[in-house]
Write a protein that holds these residues in place. Structure first.
Motif, PDB file in Angstrom:
ATOM      1  N   TYR A  77       0.917  -1.058   0.309  1.00 62.39           N
ATOM      2  CA  TYR A  77       0.228  -0.377  -0.090  1.00 62.39           C
ATOM      3  C   TYR A  77       0.989   0.970  -0.091  1.00 62.39           C
ATOM      4  O   TYR A  77       1.562   1.416   0.873  1.00 62.39           O
ATOM      5  N   VAL A  78       0.683   2.309  -1.116  1.00 62.44           N
ATOM      6  CA  VAL A  78       0.971   3.481  -0.278  1.00 62.44           C
ATOM      7  C   VAL A  78       0.486   3.942  -0.760  1.00 62.44           C
ATOM      8  O   VAL A  78      -1.100   4.094  -0.604  1.00 62.44           O
ATOM      9  N   GLU A  79       0.320   5.516  -0.127  1.00 60.79           N
ATOM     10  CA  GLU A  79      -0.659   6.594   0.860  1.00 60.79           C
ATOM     11  C   GLU A  79      -0.478   7.799   0.432  1.00 60.79           C
ATOM     12  O   GLU A  79       0.947   8.490  -0.091  1.00 60.79           O
ATOM     13  N   ALA A  80      -1.500   8.622   0.545  1.00 61.20           N
ATOM     14  CA  ALA A  80      -1.456  10.295   0.057  1.00 61.20           C
ATOM     15  C   ALA A  80      -3.174  11.042   0.365  1.00 61.20           C
ATOM     16  O   ALA A  80      -3.711  10.402   1.156  1.00 61.20           O
ATOM     17  N   PRO A  81      -2.759  12.100   0.596  1.00 61.99           N
ATOM     18  CA  PRO A  81      -4.088  12.529   1.779  1.00 61.99           C
ATOM     19  C   PRO A  81      -4.541  12.218   1.085  1.00 61.99           C
ATOM     20  O   PRO A  81      -6.168  12.465   2.250  1.00 61.99           O
ATOM     21  N   THR A  82      -4.873  12.089  -0.478  1.00 61.55           N
ATOM     22  CA  THR A  82      -6.677  11.982  -0.838  1.00 61.55           C
ATOM     23  C   THR A  82      -7.111  10.405  -1.185  1.00 61.55           C
ATOM     24  O   THR A  82      -8.154  10.357  -1.402  1.00 61.55           O
ATOM     25  N   GLY A  83      -6.191   9.715  -0.447  1.00 58.44           N
ATOM     26  CA  GLY A  83      -6.515   8.695  -0.800  1.00 58.44           C
ATOM     27  C   GLY A  83      -4.646   7.160  -0.801  1.00 58.44           C
ATOM     28  O   GLY A  83      -4.652   7.960  -1.098  1.00 58.44           O
ATOM     29  N   GLY A  84      -5.025   6.390  -1.234  1.00 56.78           N
ATOM     30  CA  GLY A  84      -4.264   5.051  -1.289  1.00 56.78           C
ATOM     31  C   GLY A  84      -4.421   3.909  -2.812  1.00 56.78           C
ATOM     32  O   GLY A  84      -5.313   4.611  -3.068  1.00 56.78           O
ATOM     33  N   ARG A  85      -3.104   3.568  -2.825  1.00 55.80           N
ATOM     34  CA  ARG A  85      -3.337   2.459  -3.883  1.00 55.80           C
ATOM     35  C   ARG A  85      -2.712   1.495  -3.320  1.00 55.80           C
ATOM     36  O   ARG A  85      -1.586   0.921  -2.795  1.00 55.80           O
ATOM     37  N   LEU A  86      -3.475   0.399  -3.220  1.00 53.38           N
ATOM     38  CA  LEU A  86      -2.851  -1.067  -3.098  1.00 53.38           C
ATOM     39  C   LEU A  86      -2.353  -1.719  -4.693  1.00 53.38           C
ATOM     40  O   LEU A  86      -2.941  -1.033  -5.777  1.00 53.38           O
TER      41      LEU A  86
END
Length: 253
Positions: free
Chosen positions: A221-230
């Motif tokens: 998982y990588v994360e960002a302020p508006t959501g993450g990515r699997l």
């Protein structure tokens, strides 16, 4: 036999793919058991795939395209799904987290949720103007039970020095938070190491990431302020640990 309702195909590309998996299976007169044998997985895995609780792998998509002569439809849908934002990413992530046997986390700006105090978590949520803060804090604290339950998960954390210098919630909140880090680091299943600012460039500077080991394998998982990515095939994230000299050295015994 009870059949769960298919996900709304309009909600995301992942849901569209799950919907089509079930649709195509039924169009070809194939049972869930038969499809499980074809994809070399359990019958429960087929239910999870069709309910958008799990995600197809590249190999599974290729098998479906060949078996059902789709012209590469599932492979292409999988490609597009990975490009877009998955609105259900957080639920997928917490489901995997709750079943994890090993979690490896890099965090560059914030204390990871599994190590936060209620006051620290509340300060972050208030600043983010999140609705229903009490329930969110309670849910975040509940996630931490995986570290102290019977047969707890192993947790490896690399925490940037910068995260400890930011006075989230003020001095008192941070003093309690730093005390909690010391307390949790004493658990036999937790490995916590600090990445000093003097370490210079490293793979973690691009943003926080996690690699979680579950029964089915590893997911990233990588994360960002508006959501993450699997990242279902976790090689991309795994490379952050094994391919970085700085992080690799810190992970060495």
């Amino acid at each position: 036999m009870h059949i769960n309702e298919a996900p709304d195909p309009r909600s995301s590309m992942w849901a569209w793919m799950a919907y089509h998996l079930r649709f195509q299976r039924m169009q070809h007169g194939m049972s869930g058991h038969a499809l499980a044998e074809l994809l070399n997985c359990s019958r429960s895995s087929i239910s999870r795939l069709e309910n958008c609780e799990a995600k197809l792998t590249d190999a599974q998509a290729s098998v479906l395209d060949t078996e059902w002569n789709t012209g590469g439809m599932f492979t292409i849908m999988l490609w597009y799904a990975r490009l877009g934002h998955d609105p259900n990413w957080f639920k997928t992530f917490t489901d995997s987290e709750g079943r994890a046997t090993v979690l490896r986390i890099y965090s560059g700006q914030l204390i990871p949720a599994l190590l936060q105090t209620p006051a620290y978590a509340r300060a972050l949520l208030v600043e983010g103007r999140e609705p229903g803060i009490d329930a969110l804090v309670e849910a975040r604290m509940a996630r931490q039970q995986i570290l102290t339950k019977e047969s707890p998960a192993d947790l490896w954390v690399l925490l940037a020095e910068t995260a400890m210098a930011c006075l989230v919630g003020g001095k008192t909140v941070m003093r309690e938070q730093l005390a909690k880090l010391l307390e949790v680091s004493e658990l036999p299943n937790v490995m916590l190491r600090i990445v000093p600012n003097t370490a210079g460039a490293n793979a973690g500077l691009d943003g926080p990431f996690k690699v979680i080991k579950v029964k089915e394998g590893q997911v990233g998982y990588v994360e960002a302020p508006t959501g993450g990515r699997l990242v279902p095939e976790a090689d991309e994230v795994e490379g952050c640990w094994t391919g970085s000299t700085v992080l690799g050295r810190l992970l060495s015994p």
